[in-house]
Design a protein around this motif. Structure first.
Motif, PDB file in Angstrom:
ATOM      1  N   HIS B  28      -9.751 -49.932  -8.026  1.00 60.11           N
ATOM      2  CA  HIS B  28      -9.583 -51.566  -8.021  1.00 60.11           C
ATOM      3  C   HIS B  28      -9.037 -52.221  -6.652  1.00 60.11           C
ATOM      4  O   HIS B  28      -8.987 -53.281  -6.474  1.00 60.11           O
ATOM      5  CB  HIS B  28      -8.729 -52.119  -9.175  1.00 60.11           C
ATOM      6  CG  HIS B  28      -7.083 -51.599  -8.985  1.00 60.11           C
ATOM      7  ND1 HIS B  28      -6.999 -49.987  -9.383  1.00 60.11           N
ATOM      8  CD2 HIS B  28      -6.250 -51.924  -8.669  1.00 60.11           C
ATOM      9  CE1 HIS B  28      -5.626 -50.020  -9.275  1.00 60.11           C
ATOM     10  NE2 HIS B  28      -5.077 -51.117  -8.438  1.00 60.11           N
ATOM     11  N   PHE B  29      -8.881 -51.333  -5.531  1.00 59.91           N
ATOM     12  CA  PHE B  29      -8.460 -51.633  -4.097  1.00 59.91           C
ATOM     13  C   PHE B  29      -9.812 -51.537  -3.543  1.00 59.91           C
ATOM     14  O   PHE B  29     -10.692 -50.545  -3.664  1.00 59.91           O
ATOM     15  CB  PHE B  29      -7.275 -51.016  -3.611  1.00 59.91           C
ATOM     16  CG  PHE B  29      -6.016 -51.097  -4.318  1.00 59.91           C
ATOM     17  CD1 PHE B  29      -5.286 -52.369  -4.173  1.00 59.91           C
ATOM     18  CD2 PHE B  29      -5.467 -50.139  -4.902  1.00 59.91           C
ATOM     19  CE1 PHE B  29      -4.173 -52.595  -4.647  1.00 59.91           C
ATOM     20  CE2 PHE B  29      -4.137 -50.450  -5.596  1.00 59.91           C
ATOM     21  CZ  PHE B  29      -3.620 -51.494  -5.505  1.00 59.91           C
ATOM     22  N   ASP B  30      -9.833 -52.503  -2.464  1.00 60.31           N
ATOM     23  CA  ASP B  30     -10.885 -52.457  -1.678  1.00 60.31           C
ATOM     24  C   ASP B  30     -10.874 -51.692  -0.461  1.00 60.31           C
ATOM     25  O   ASP B  30     -11.761 -50.872   0.067  1.00 60.31           O
ATOM     26  CB  ASP B  30     -11.329 -53.784  -1.030  1.00 60.31           C
ATOM     27  CG  ASP B  30     -11.686 -55.011  -2.280  1.00 60.31           C
ATOM     28  OD1 ASP B  30     -12.415 -54.178  -3.070  1.00 60.31           O
ATOM     29  OD2 ASP B  30     -11.601 -55.780  -2.149  1.00 60.31           O
ATOM     30  N   THR B  31      -9.625 -51.635  -0.141  1.00 57.03           N
ATOM     31  CA  THR B  31      -9.192 -50.944   1.441  1.00 57.03           C
ATOM     32  C   THR B  31      -7.939 -50.099   1.179  1.00 57.03           C
ATOM     33  O   THR B  31      -7.110 -50.564   0.449  1.00 57.03           O
ATOM     34  CB  THR B  31      -9.192 -51.750   2.807  1.00 57.03           C
ATOM     35  OG1 THR B  31      -8.305 -52.807   2.269  1.00 57.03           O
ATOM     36  CG2 THR B  31     -10.429 -52.757   3.036  1.00 57.03           C
ATOM     37  N   GLN B  34      -5.050 -52.686   2.102  1.00 53.02           N
ATOM     38  CA  GLN B  34      -4.741 -53.293   0.760  1.00 53.02           C
ATOM     39  C   GLN B  34      -3.921 -52.642  -0.118  1.00 53.02           C
ATOM     40  O   GLN B  34      -2.954 -53.157  -0.773  1.00 53.02           O
ATOM     41  CB  GLN B  34      -5.949 -53.784  -0.085  1.00 53.02           C
ATOM     42  CG  GLN B  34      -5.789 -54.932  -0.702  1.00 53.02           C
ATOM     43  CD  GLN B  34      -6.855 -55.300  -2.085  1.00 53.02           C
ATOM     44  OE1 GLN B  34      -8.015 -54.422  -2.064  1.00 53.02           O
ATOM     45  NE2 GLN B  34      -7.002 -56.450  -2.283  1.00 53.02           N
ATOM     46  N   ASP B  37      -0.130 -52.342   1.382  1.00 51.14           N
ATOM     47  CA  ASP B  37       0.113 -53.376   1.291  1.00 51.14           C
ATOM     48  C   ASP B  37       0.782 -53.724  -0.133  1.00 51.14           C
ATOM     49  O   ASP B  37       1.985 -54.154  -0.383  1.00 51.14           O
ATOM     50  CB  ASP B  37      -0.481 -54.814   1.804  1.00 51.14           C
ATOM     51  CG  ASP B  37      -0.717 -54.386   3.149  1.00 51.14           C
ATOM     52  OD1 ASP B  37      -0.012 -53.917   3.809  1.00 51.14           O
ATOM     53  OD2 ASP B  37      -1.676 -55.263   3.771  1.00 51.14           O
ATOM     54  N   SER B  38       0.039 -53.569  -1.016  1.00 52.11           N
ATOM     55  CA  SER B  38       0.355 -53.695  -2.341  1.00 52.11           C
ATOM     56  C   SER B  38       1.632 -53.000  -2.742  1.00 52.11           C
ATOM     57  O   SER B  38       2.636 -53.336  -3.323  1.00 52.11           O
ATOM     58  CB  SER B  38      -0.568 -53.346  -3.462  1.00 52.11           C
ATOM     59  OG  SER B  38      -1.737 -54.377  -3.111  1.00 52.11           O
ATOM     60  N   GLY B  39       1.512 -51.746  -2.500  1.00 48.62           N
ATOM     61  CA  GLY B  39       2.568 -50.681  -2.645  1.00 48.62           C
ATOM     62  C   GLY B  39       4.128 -51.140  -2.028  1.00 48.62           C
ATOM     63  O   GLY B  39       4.823 -51.154  -2.474  1.00 48.62           O
TER      64      GLY B  39
END
Lengths: 393, 373, 580
Positions: B28-31, B34, B37-39
């Protein structure tokens, strides 16, 4: 059931015929302030609510359109208007806050020379200390005289609430809280004859007289309710007592003298029974042997008591006295150390009367006791027959 | 589980994302950025909740210390500053190795990463070992939370049949036995991956007992046995000088955890050698002051609450260390598997942040509890 | 343009219907594919079933409470243990409703389903954490059931010390349950914050987010910041119960009021966890069903955040009578009044949105109107309680009970039902019976008012709360309230029947049955398991100008001029800018 429904539909009738439409009786200086402020806030609320609700239903009706119709307007915002309705109501809020805080400070500022009455709350009852060794579960105070309650709790949190006075304060264990009020309405007193007539009339009509319903104490005073409003366990809803406002100091003193100590001529065991019923023993100790919160009194005096720490002892006067004043000193096996201390809530004579009462209800070897009805040395802890004492000295 | 994986794969196939999706990138992540950063945001938020979690206890601490400063001063004497200090040092060092581990994961130094994670784990274990000594000692003395508090200052070391230290060590013994067994089995079977995992973990498990040993040495005085015996003699002498009028300082100093009191006593004994008897009177004056505090303080109602707070704070902290150990072991296994690379080192970073926070909380706990005097 | 006409010469954009291998409900089969799913939509549905079960149970307890109070001496429970039974029933009613229903209802159940879809993301940031939140919820629920089976619970949902540390009932089990539920709530909040921060597709700027997302974001902030404090408080309570640590126990120099401070520091913000998502739902519902741009988007969005932050400063208003110093009390009263302003702003904005709109009185709209009515009453009566002098009289009476039920039930529950009816076609792909839905909304509205309006009067007349028996002078009003409860129950049952019936007999739902402009209406009903094929084209969430009613197929469609077709390849760095 259906009759109930009908009567409940006519609840509005209450508001025209009854004195207490929205509030209980106005009986203290706080009540006037409170009711006025409540009315003002309610009016402001109605002023806001009626246009809001009106607009709500009107818009829902007026702008109802078939599907697919575009909205007439698509205004996204209007900053002055929005600022207006954000800031406008604040003025009302500031007003409410100021009046509320002012009246609150009144609640917290005890006037000089207020009568000080001690209050001890316990699960589930109240003891008022009138000074001079006078204790009573009812609150009796003087008309137009500020009264301060110094309150403490021996177990969990309770809260004193007198609706007629519009006053409330929690009673927190481990600290003293106080509250005060100045009653403005004296309790009406009916003579014993009138009361008896009313009781007879009710019973003759097939009903049973309910003091609570008609708001009369047993001795004929109309009373104000005092509720516990902080949830405190099983009998929270029964933790109520009465507030009676006397017109004169003589009247008040006479009442206190009459009900807060034993008449020297009265049988101590009989007075002990009154204490048992009024002072909260009844909530936890049965007389018929059933186990409630604490041990039943019918196995107290003269019986072997096994304690939680493994030891045991035959209950005698000293033991009973200790258990009333220092309940946690010896815990009967199978029970929890939850009883509050009654030290400072019972006069010496009260404790004596209670012990006498316990002797009369305890199921020990009564026959033997009757035979040896001579007095007994309190230090003698040996045979239970010897310790038995005549119910009345 | 297989259905989900199938579904996930299905998702990739159906939408053609798999060609630019490396294996470490969740569908579900693009890169990778990303995902990282989410983590990172997630772990920071989690740390905020952790701080708030502890803040409740710090509040309780503040309230009680404000109400009863004397209790806190009196009771903190029972905490061994040396043990606290060594634990602080151990944790600070582990923070260093953890930061180093993050660096290694970013630069693809896998061996270094494994070594650093293992050192961090070892430090954590030493910490727990020392803590075990502290706890067991206090339990033996009855220095427990208010409801269970049984400490009697006339008899600070009651005879007990309960070997608290043994019970604390028991799970770690099983752990050690298990890890050694794992190592042996994988050595016999020649499973290289398992050997690589089990080797550092064996060292880690042993480290708990290193911590125990370290704690024992430190709490029983300075370093060697002979010195300690000598010390006891001196204490006896000092007692004799006082002719039965035993000072509280001596009572306290007899308690082995009280290195502070003990060293003061040594100092006095030495002084008395040179200055004759003057020390006795001085001692009495001081002891009188302490006695009055002592009598107030060492009760269930007073000291009990201090030890309640002590156990709650250090206990919850120790639980966090245990969780950290769990995460670190997971990282270690993944590091051996060479999962991390400069594009994907998030987990090491996140656990590192968590570990630093746990250290930081200890840095606050140490002065607040141990260094009040 | 006339109603229902579709301008010709433009491209109609409608995703159609999902195939069964795309449909998230059917794309994989078997119980395990649900129980171990990482799909946020399935987790949302599982939450939905969970919270509805909890609501049903706690609702039955509420019914028992009201039936018992039909008579002053108690109508249901009798015998020496009657009061204990009543106390346990009201405690469980409160605890289950708060911890298992209201807090997770909109944020966890609907939020899980909606947040990623509305945002245009494929999933939440941490799907595994999301699933574990759900199982933590289940574990918490099991603890409550265990408490019920062991020796029940009679402390009130607030667990006030020292009563909770001295009672025999299973306080430890229940508080452990609440502790675990707290972590479920924290993880959900954390997940949403990260999702909204980092997973927004290109073009989805902060001010293009639907207001539901703003509300969820504000709620999540509270969940993350407040819940840990509840966690440690409950942990200390458990320690108090097990080891008598003495922090809250006056016997060991502790202070019970400290517990109240700790508890309300969480539980007051928790009130906003309950109501903020409802604000978000209503903002969307009002706008969509009025087919008009929401009025004052930024005021509503900012007021959500303002409420979330101010909510942390007002916990003391639960303790006006507990013996705080007068100055502290007055400060808390002043702060309390400040919170009422942002709530009022929202009500005015919703009304302004309806003004000159094109309102369809669908079931969700009926619930939304009912919400505004009830919430306004709930909010306004809060003024009586925030004012110190009147609170001295009203605190811990039925006035408080009525006030918070107007907010929690009239507010949150009604909004939850409205949201459920609004997104039901999206979740399950079925249309329900519109008439049945509207009737249920009306019955619920009437039943609710009949139940709780009399309780305001009860309270101002001095009826204390949590009473198993009461003085005879309160009987009439209590009876009215009980009749109201029965009516309310009937309304809720109608809702349930309408919704369940739609699953079997309902018509297939179009992608956009209401004419919404937010992203969830751009995917099929039900959405495919991957939500969006490629990052969706994000427009204004409240711009209805290119949405038209297609009366032939009974659906709304988006009309776009040809030139507006999205480029297939998105420029790479765009989403990074979305973070600003």
């Amino acid at each position: 059931m259906f009759a109930n429904l009908t009567s409940s539909m006519f609840v509005l009738g209450d508001y025209t015929s009854s004195d207490y439409a929205w509030f209980p009786e106005n009986a203290s200086t706080f009540a006037t302030d409170n009711d006025w402020l409540f009315a003002v806030i309610s009016i402001v609320c109605v002023l806001f609510f009626v246009p809001i609700a009106g607009a709500l239903f009107y818009f829902a009706y007026k702008y109802q359109k078939p599907k697919g119709t575009p909205a007439e307007s698509n205004t996204a915002h209007n900053t002055p208007l929005e600022l207006a309705w954000s800031i406008g109501p604040s003025f009302f809020l500031v007003g409410m806050f100021i009046f509320g805080a002012k009246a609150y400070l009144d609640h917290r500022t005890v006037p000089d020379g207020a009568n000080d009455i001690g209050l001890q709350a316990f699960s589930w009852g109240w003891t008022f200390n009138y000074g001079g060794g006078m204790y009573n579960p009812e609150l009796h105070i003087l008309l137009d005289e500020p009264t301060k309650l110094s309150m403490r709790s021996t177990d969990v949190i309770h809260s004193v609430f007198v609706p007629a006075f519009r006053a409330k304060k929690d009673v927190v264990p481990g600290r003293y809280n106080y509250m005060w009020f100045k009653p403005t309405v004296a309790s009406e007193k009916v003579s014993d004859e009138v009361l008896q007539q009313a009781i007879d009339a009710t019973e003759a009509a097939g009903g049973s007289w309910d003091f609570d319903r008609w708001q009369f104490t047993q001795d004929g005073y109309r009373f104000f309710d005092l509720f516990c409003t902080e949830y405190c366990g099983k009998n929270h809803s029964n933790m109520q007592t009465v507030v009676v406002v006397h017109e004169t100091l003589e009247d008040l003193n006479a009442w206190i003298d009459q009900y807060s100590k034993r008449d020297p001529k009265m049988d101590p065991a009989k007075y002990g029974q009154t204490l048992y019923e009024n002072r909260g023993c009844k909530g936890c100790h049965s007389l018929d042997g059933s186990k409630v919160v604490g041990p039943s009194f019918n196995q107290s005096y003269g019986n072997q008591r096994p304690f939680a720490d493994g030891s045991g002892l035959v209950a005698d006067e000293n033991y009973l006295r200790e258990s009333i004043l220092y309940p946690k000193a010896k815990i009967v096996a199978g029970y929890k150390p939850v009883m509050p201390s009654y030290k400072g809530q019972l006069s010496d004579d009260d404790v004596y009367s209670l012990v006498e009462f316990l002797k009369t209800v305890s199921m020990y070897n009564k026959d033997a006791a009757d035979e040896n009805s001579a007095g007994v040395d309190p230090e003698d802890q040996g045979d239970e027959e010897e310790k038995a004492e005549a119910p009345a000295e | 589980m297989s259905t989900i994986e199938a579904a996930a794969e299905n998702a990739h196939d159906a939408h053609g994302h798999d060609h630019d999706h490396p294996s470490f990138l969740a569908h579900h992540f693009d890169t990778p950025e990303q995902q990282f950063d989410s983590g990172k945001l997630g772990i920071w938020l989690f740390l905020v909740t952790e701080i708030l979690f502890f803040s409740g206890m710090f509040c309780a601490y503040a309230i009680f210390r404000m109400l009863r400063p004397d209790v806190f001063e009196g009771c903190s004497q029972f905490l061994n500053t040396k043990l606290g200090a060594i634990n602080t040092g151990v944790l600070l060092f582990s923070s260093l190795t953890m930061a180093w581990a993050v660096r290694c994961s970013q630069t693809r130094q896998n061996k270094g990463l494994v070594a650093m994670l293992a050192s961090t784990l070892s430090c954590a274990m030493i910490f727990l070992g020392v803590k075990a000594i502290e706890y067991s000692h206090k339990w033996e003395m009855g220095l427990l939370p208010a409801g269970l508090f049984t400490f009697d200052q006339n008899n600070p070391h009651p005879e007990t049949d309960t070997h608290y230290l043994f019970y604390i060590c028991l799970p770690f013994m099983f752990l050690l036995a298990g890890v050694v067994l794992w190592l042996i089995i994988s050595l016999v079977r020649g499973n290289e991956f398992h050997v690589k995992c089990a080797k550092p973990l064996t060292v880690v498990a042993i480290c708990f007992f290193v911590g125990i040993g370290l704690g024992m040495i430190l709490e029983s005085g300075d370093s060697s046995h002979s010195e300690e015996e000598g010390l006891e003699e001196e204490v006896m002498m000092a007692e004799a000088v006082e002719l039965g009028n035993e000072s509280v300082l001596q009572k306290i100093s007899r308690d082995d955890t009280n290195s502070g009191a003990k060293s003061e006593l040594i100092a006095r004994a030495r002084q008395s050698d040179t200055a004759g008897t003057s020390i006795v009177q001085e001692g009495q004056i001081i002891s009188g002051a302490i006695v009055s505090v002592e009598e107030d303080v060492m009760t269930k109602r007073q000291a009990g609450v201090f030890f309640s707070i002590y156990y709650c704070m250090t206990g919850v902290h120790a639980i966090h260390i245990l969780f950290g150990i769990g995460f670190l072991v997971w990282l270690l296994v993944r590091a051996v598997r060479e999962d991390f690379n400069p594009q994907y080192f998030g987990p090491v970073d996140y656990v590192g942040l968590y570990w630093h926070l746990v250290d930081l909380i200890w840095i606050y706990l140490f002065p607040l509890l141990y260094l009040i005097r | 343009m006339s109603a229902g006409s579709i301008p010709s010469g433009n491209q109609i954009k409608d995703p159609g219907y999902p195939t069964s291998s795309e449909n998230y409900l059917t794309n994989s089969k078997g119980a395990l594919s649900w129980l171990l799913t990482l799909d946020h939509k399935r987790i949302g549905v599982m939450y939905l079933i969970g919270v509805m079960t909890a609501f049903f149970g706690a609702g039955l307890l509420a019914l028992l409470i009201r039936l018992h109070l039909f008579r002053p001496e108690g109508a249901v429970f009798s015998g020496p243990e009657a009061n204990n039974w009543y106390n346990q029933v009201f405690t469980l009613h409160g605890a289950i409703m708060v911890f298992l229903f209201i807090i997770p209802s909109i944020p966890a159940a609907l939020g899980n389903f909606l947040v990623p879809v509305m945002l245009g993301a494929k999933d939440v940031a941490f799907p595994r954490l999301n699933l574990s939140s759900f199982y933590l919820w289940v574990a918490g629920a099991l603890f409550f059931i265990a408490a019920l089976l062991a020796s029940r619970l009679d402390t009130g949902w607030t667990f006030y010390t020292p009563y909770s540390t001295t009672t025999d009932t299973s306080v430890i089990l229940a508080t452990s349950g609440a502790f675990i539920l707290g972590f479920s709530s924290i993880f959900t909040g954390l997940n949403f914050i990260v999702t909204i921060n980092t997973m927004r597709p290109p073009g989805m700027t902060w001010f293009r987010m639907p207001l539901f997302l703003w509300a969820t974001y504000a709620t999540s902030i509270i969940q993350v910041l407040a819940t840990p404090v509840l966690g440690i408080t409950l942990l200390l309570l458990i320690a108090e119960k097990v080891m008598h640590i003495g922090i809250f126990d006056p016997e060991f120099n502790g202070d019970p009021v400290t517990f109240q401070h700790f508890f309300w520091f969480y539980s007051h913000p928790a009130v906003y966890i309950m109501i903020l998502p409802a604000f978000g739902v209503i903002s969307d519902l009002i706008s969509v069903h009025s087919h008009k741009r929401i009025f004052g988007y930024r005021f509503i969005a900012y007021s959500s955040i303002a409420i979330a932050l101010l909510g942390f400063l007002v916990w003391g208003h639960h303790m006006f009578t507990s013996g705080m110093g007068p100055l502290t009390t007055i400060i808390f009263s002043a702060l309390t009044f400040t919170v009422s302003v942002p709530s009022a702003i929202k009500v005015f904005n919703w009304l302004a949105t309806m003004y000159k709109g094109s309102i369809s009185l669908t079931t969700p709209m009926c619930f939304a109107i009912s919400f505004i009515f009830l919430f306004t009453i709930g909010g306004l009566t809060g003024l009586h309680l925030g004012t110190l002098a009147t609170d001295m009289h009203l605190h811990d009476t039925y006035f408080v009970v009525a006030h918070f039920h107007y907010v929690m039930v009239g507010g949150t529950l009604v909004a939850f039902l409205g949201a459920l009816f609004h997104w039901w076609p999206k979740m399950f792909g079925k249309m329900y019976n519109e008439t049945g839905g509207r009737i249920s909304a009306l019955v619920i509205f009437l039943g609710f008012n009949l139940t709780f309006l009399p309780q305001f009067v009860l309270g101002s007349r001095g009826m204390p709360r949590r009473y198993a028996t009461y003085d005879p002078e309160f009987q009439t009003l209590h009876q009215v309230s009980t009749y109201g409860t029965l009516l309310l129950g009937v309304g809720l049952l109608i809702s349930l029947v309408v919704l369940l019936r739609s699953l079997y007999k309902g018509e297939r739902a179009p992608a956009n049955p209401w004419g919404g402009a937010t992203l969830e209406w751009q995917c099929t009903s039900p959405p495919p398991f991957y939500n969006f094929d490629r990052p969706p084209l994000v427009g204004d969430p409240y711009d209805f100008s290119d949405i038209f009613w297609d009366s032939e197929n009974e659906r709304y469609v988006t009309i776009e001029p040809d030139r507006k077709i999205a480029p297939v390849e998105q420029p790479e760095p765009v989403h990074a800018e979305g973070n600003h």
